[in-house]
Design an enzyme around this catalytic site. Structure first.
Site, PDB file in Angstrom:
ATOM      1  N   ARG A 208       0.848  -1.189   0.000  1.00 29.55           N
ATOM      2  CA  ARG A 208       0.000   0.000   0.000  1.00 29.55           C
ATOM      3  C   ARG A 208       0.885   1.241   0.000  1.00 29.55           C
ATOM      4  O   ARG A 208       1.927   1.286   0.656  1.00 29.55           O
ATOM      5  CB  ARG A 208      -0.921   0.030   1.239  1.00 29.55           C
ATOM      6  N   GLU A 237      -2.077   8.160  -4.069  1.00 25.23           N
ATOM      7  CA  GLU A 237      -2.586   7.475  -5.257  1.00 25.23           C
ATOM      8  C   GLU A 237      -4.070   7.803  -5.472  1.00 25.23           C
ATOM      9  O   GLU A 237      -4.841   7.829  -4.509  1.00 25.23           O
ATOM     10  CB  GLU A 237      -2.384   5.973  -5.044  1.00 25.23           C
ATOM     11  N   HIS A 254      -0.285   0.264  -9.517  1.00 24.63           N
ATOM     12  CA  HIS A 254      -1.033  -0.572  -8.569  1.00 24.63           C
ATOM     13  C   HIS A 254      -1.672  -1.769  -9.275  1.00 24.63           C
ATOM     14  O   HIS A 254      -2.874  -2.012  -9.150  1.00 24.63           O
ATOM     15  CB  HIS A 254      -2.104   0.262  -7.856  1.00 24.63           C
TER      16      HIS A 254
END
Length: 371
Positions: A208, A237, A254
């Site tokens: 993350r 993000e 991602h």
């Protein structure tokens, strides 16, 4: 019949959801839909559910499922206090993430230290994804240590490495949730203090954004104490930091867990949980994980060319770098995640036997012969 609102980008949602529902697909880029009369909400990581984004929860909403392993986009305590059962697809993409990490490691070694050993890898977070990483590291005879104090507390069969042991490794790879509270918060786990007086060959974050302090990372890279880094996740993000992306060895949007198999697993897991919650029949779709034979031309390959032909990691890297300087990079970042076709995991790929014989790394990744 229950009413379900589902993110339109949940993979094969129509095929995998129970037939005993009224399904409404919504576009997450337009925000959370009107949930009046909705019994269940199925989301992805792009939808954040908390007291600010969802201040008025209709009494009929009893189930929220997220098609992701992580749940840091959900305020679990708030939602559960409103009588909502939560479901996630924990572990759905563990193998896909592990393959991303191993792919990055192989490409890094081929570029910077061909023919040598990788060094010792510190695996931080040893849940399903971290465990899948250690499986692959074992297959490649790569030395590693595992660091996961929370798991050690709940699992008497697991012993975590010490902080000093993991920070003394040559390479670090992260597989933890993003947490800011509790005994073991992971927010900015890798920071200036931990990087002080340390030297690393490679840092990989496919967990993350925010687990690694990107400013500390950039500073250490500039000073030369971190030789290279690979980022699949970003602080802020989808509005990733341009300077951080530019200096990365590999920068992707991602997608480490994005495979055909992982996405099918994720959607089916939350749909099955929802069916069980409402006492509905589970879907029994005719979806099969079919092996894919890669038609590789009879040309001279090296390992880097083969890997980048079989895994889209460098294609994603090039596409993300193309967004640098674009005023609409946030929108385009999301598009990269939603519009690219999902790859097949290595164990579902078949190639010519002579290539497997020439490059034994491919067998270790799980690729089999098409002959």
């Amino acid at each position: 019949m229950i009413h379900v609102a589902a993110d339109q980008n949940l993979y094969k949602i129509k095929e995998l959801i129970s037939s005993n529902v009224h399904l409404h697909l919504y576009d997450p880029s337009k925000g959370i839909p009107d949930l009046t009369g909705t019994d269940a909400l199925l989301v992805r990581t792009v939808t954040h559910l908390n007291a600010e984004t969802l201040p008025h929860i209709p009494s009929c909403l009893k189930f929220v499922g997220t098609g992701s392993s992580g749940t840091d986009h959900l305020d679990n305590e708030y939602l559960e206090s409103e009588g909502i059962e939560l479901s996630s697809a924990n572990g759905c993409n563990a193998r896909s993430v592990a393959e991303y990490v191993m792919t990055a490691l192989l490409l890094w070694r081929e570029k910077f230290q061909p023919g040598t050993k990788f060094g010792k890898v510190g695996v931080i977070g040893v849940g399903k994804a971290g465990s899948a990483v250690t499986d692959l590291l074992s297959d490649f005879d790569i030395e590693y240590v595992t660091y996961d104090p929370p798991r050690e507390k709940r699992d008497t069969d697991f012993t975590s490495a010490t902080m000093e042991e993991v920070l003394s490794c040559d390479i670090l790879t992260f597989h933890v949730p993003l947490t800011r509270k509790g005994d073991y918060p992971t927010y900015h786990w890798l920071d200036n203090d931990k990087l002080k007086d340390r030297n690393y060959k490679l840092i990989i974050n496919a967990s993350r954004g925010g687990v690694v302090d990107e400013q500390a990372l950039l500073k250490a890279h500039k000073q030369g104490t971190i030789e290279n880094y690979v980022l699949d996740v970003w602080e802020g993000e989808p509005d990733f930091k341009i300077k951080v992306a530019r200096q990365a060895f590999i920068a992707t949007p991602h997608i480490a867990g994005y495979s055909e198999q992982a996405k099918i697993n994720a959607t089916k897991m939350i749909c099955d949980d929802m069916a069980d919650h409402f006492d509905l029949s589970r879907s029994t779709p005719e979806l099969k994980n079919i092996s894919k034979a890669e038609d590789l031309a009879h040309i001279q390959y090296d390992l880097t060319k083969l890997i980048t032909r079989l895994h889209p990691i460098m294609g994603y890297d090039a596409a993300l770098r193309d967004l640098i300087g674009r005023p609409d990079k946030v929108f385009l970042f999301r598009n990269l995640r939603n519009e690219w076709p999902y790859r097949f995991e290595y164990s579902y790929l078949k190639i010519r036997k002579e290539l497997l014989d020439e490059f034994p790394e491919l067998r270790k990744l799980g690729i089999t012969s098409s002959i």
